[in-house]
Motif scaffolding. Sequence first.
Motif, PDB file in Angstrom:
ATOM      1  N   MET A   1       0.759  -1.034   0.063  1.00  0.00           N
ATOM      2  CA  MET A   1       0.014  -0.100  -0.026  1.00  0.00           C
ATOM      3  C   MET A   1       0.934   1.240  -0.106  1.00  0.00           C
ATOM      4  SD  MET A   1      -2.982   1.205   0.201  1.00  0.00           S
ATOM      5  CE  MET A   1      -4.362   0.127   0.638  1.00  0.00           C
ATOM      6  N   HIS A   2       1.940   1.178   0.821  1.00  0.00           N
ATOM      7  CA  HIS A   2       2.870   2.350   1.035  1.00  0.00           C
ATOM      8  C   HIS A   2       3.534   2.619  -0.404  1.00  0.00           C
ATOM      9  CE1 HIS A   2       6.918   4.301   1.746  1.00  0.00           C
ATOM     10  NE2 HIS A   2       6.107   5.028   2.521  1.00  0.00           N
ATOM     11  N   ALA A   3       3.990   1.606  -0.850  1.00  0.00           N
ATOM     12  CA  ALA A   3       4.554   1.916  -2.339  1.00  0.00           C
ATOM     13  C   ALA A   3       3.601   2.259  -3.411  1.00  0.00           C
ATOM     14  CB  ALA A   3       5.084   0.474  -2.922  1.00  0.00           C
ATOM     15  N   ALA A   4       2.537   1.847  -3.504  1.00  0.00           N
ATOM     16  CA  ALA A   4       1.386   2.453  -4.454  1.00  0.00           C
ATOM     17  C   ALA A   4       1.132   3.671  -4.020  1.00  0.00           C
ATOM     18  CB  ALA A   4       0.203   1.398  -4.243  1.00  0.00           C
ATOM     19  N   ARG A   6       3.128   5.900  -2.739  1.00  0.00           N
ATOM     20  CA  ARG A   6       4.401   6.644  -3.211  1.00  0.00           C
ATOM     21  C   ARG A   6       4.483   6.688  -4.858  1.00  0.00           C
ATOM     22  NH1 ARG A   6       8.515   8.270   0.663  1.00  0.00           N
ATOM     23  NH2 ARG A   6       9.772   8.513  -1.131  1.00  0.00           N
ATOM     24  N   ALA A   7       3.985   5.787  -5.522  1.00  0.00           N
ATOM     25  CA  ALA A   7       3.918   5.876  -6.810  1.00  0.00           C
ATOM     26  C   ALA A   7       2.995   6.544  -7.724  1.00  0.00           C
ATOM     27  CB  ALA A   7       3.392   4.186  -7.504  1.00  0.00           C
ATOM     28  N   GLU A   8       1.776   6.891  -6.948  1.00  0.00           N
ATOM     29  CA  GLU A   8       0.942   7.975  -7.267  1.00  0.00           C
ATOM     30  C   GLU A   8       1.514   9.486  -6.985  1.00  0.00           C
ATOM     31  OE1 GLU A   8      -2.946   7.074  -5.514  1.00  0.00           O
ATOM     32  OE2 GLU A   8      -3.043   5.212  -6.727  1.00  0.00           O
ATOM     33  N   GLY A   9       2.336   9.580  -6.030  1.00  0.00           N
ATOM     34  CA  GLY A   9       2.952  11.033  -5.751  1.00  0.00           C
ATOM     35  C   GLY A   9       2.484  11.316  -4.334  1.00  0.00           C
ATOM     36  N   HIS A  10       1.771  10.611  -3.709  1.00  0.00           N
ATOM     37  CA  HIS A  10       1.630  11.070  -2.223  1.00  0.00           C
ATOM     38  C   HIS A  10       2.862  10.789  -1.324  1.00  0.00           C
ATOM     39  CE1 HIS A  10      -2.702  11.273  -3.273  1.00  0.00           C
ATOM     40  NE2 HIS A  10      -2.691   9.979  -3.723  1.00  0.00           N
ATOM     41  N   ARG A  11       2.960  11.915  -0.576  1.00  0.00           N
ATOM     42  CA  ARG A  11       4.136  11.849   0.306  1.00  0.00           C
ATOM     43  C   ARG A  11       3.571  11.326   1.838  1.00  0.00           C
ATOM     44  NH1 ARG A  11       8.170  16.566   0.178  1.00  0.00           N
ATOM     45  NH2 ARG A  11       9.078  15.324   1.809  1.00  0.00           N
ATOM     46  N   CYS A  12       3.867  10.177   2.380  1.00  0.00           N
ATOM     47  CA  CYS A  12       3.489   9.899   3.564  1.00  0.00           C
ATOM     48  C   CYS A  12       4.483   8.782   4.139  1.00  0.00           C
ATOM     49  CB  CYS A  12       2.182   9.158   3.333  1.00  0.00           C
ATOM     50  SG  CYS A  12       1.810   7.640   2.130  1.00  0.00           S
ATOM     51  N   SER A  13       4.628   8.664   5.404  1.00  0.00           N
ATOM     52  CA  SER A  13       5.828   7.662   5.758  1.00  0.00           C
ATOM     53  C   SER A  13       5.126   6.272   5.980  1.00  0.00           C
ATOM     54  CB  SER A  13       6.057   7.969   7.122  1.00  0.00           C
ATOM     55  OG  SER A  13       5.150   7.759   8.267  1.00  0.00           O
ATOM     56  N   ARG A  14       5.917   5.196   6.181  1.00  0.00           N
ATOM     57  CA  ARG A  14       5.398   3.907   6.081  1.00  0.00           C
ATOM     58  C   ARG A  14       4.477   3.624   7.458  1.00  0.00           C
ATOM     59  NH1 ARG A  14       9.292  -1.286   4.762  1.00  0.00           N
ATOM     60  NH2 ARG A  14       7.751  -2.855   4.837  1.00  0.00           N
TER      61      ARG A  14
END
Length: 159
Positions: A1-4, A6-14
């Motif tokens: 989910m975290h990788a998906a 990040r791929a969409e451009g959302h900045r969030c921590s794991r």
Amino acid sequence: MHAALRAEGHRCSRGRVERLMRRHRIRALAGRRFRPCTTDSRHYLPVAPNLLAHRFVANAPNRIWLADITYIATGEGRLYLAAVLDLATREIVGWAMRDHMRTKLPLAALMVGERATIRLSQRKARRWRAGWRQGAAFSKSGAWMPAMRMCSPVRHQRG
């Protein structure tokens, strides 16, 4: 989910993704565990008797042979390996590889083991005959015994 995300451009921590997933009771789907299906025990064919009965001791070589089949995963698919082991010496006496697990596979391994055993017994017989001509005898245990005079068996070297 975290990788998906990040791929969409959302900045969030794991950690944030894990915390939000836990709060909303969202879980990742676990993949099914791989279980090889190489044995079919539900059949009405006759089953061979267990002659060994968990007595894994052999007094002499070529009395008890054990066999097994396994598979090796390769880039082109499965490769099946059948091996025959001599219980006394713990040596592989025969093996065979095929791309299938039909009757030909273990039979080929047994035939290789049988040929190797015949070659070994023929070599022993040749050594015995050569030693007998020189006056030595071959004992039941497989050791050379002096007969008429002290001599060692003839050792033929390949040259």
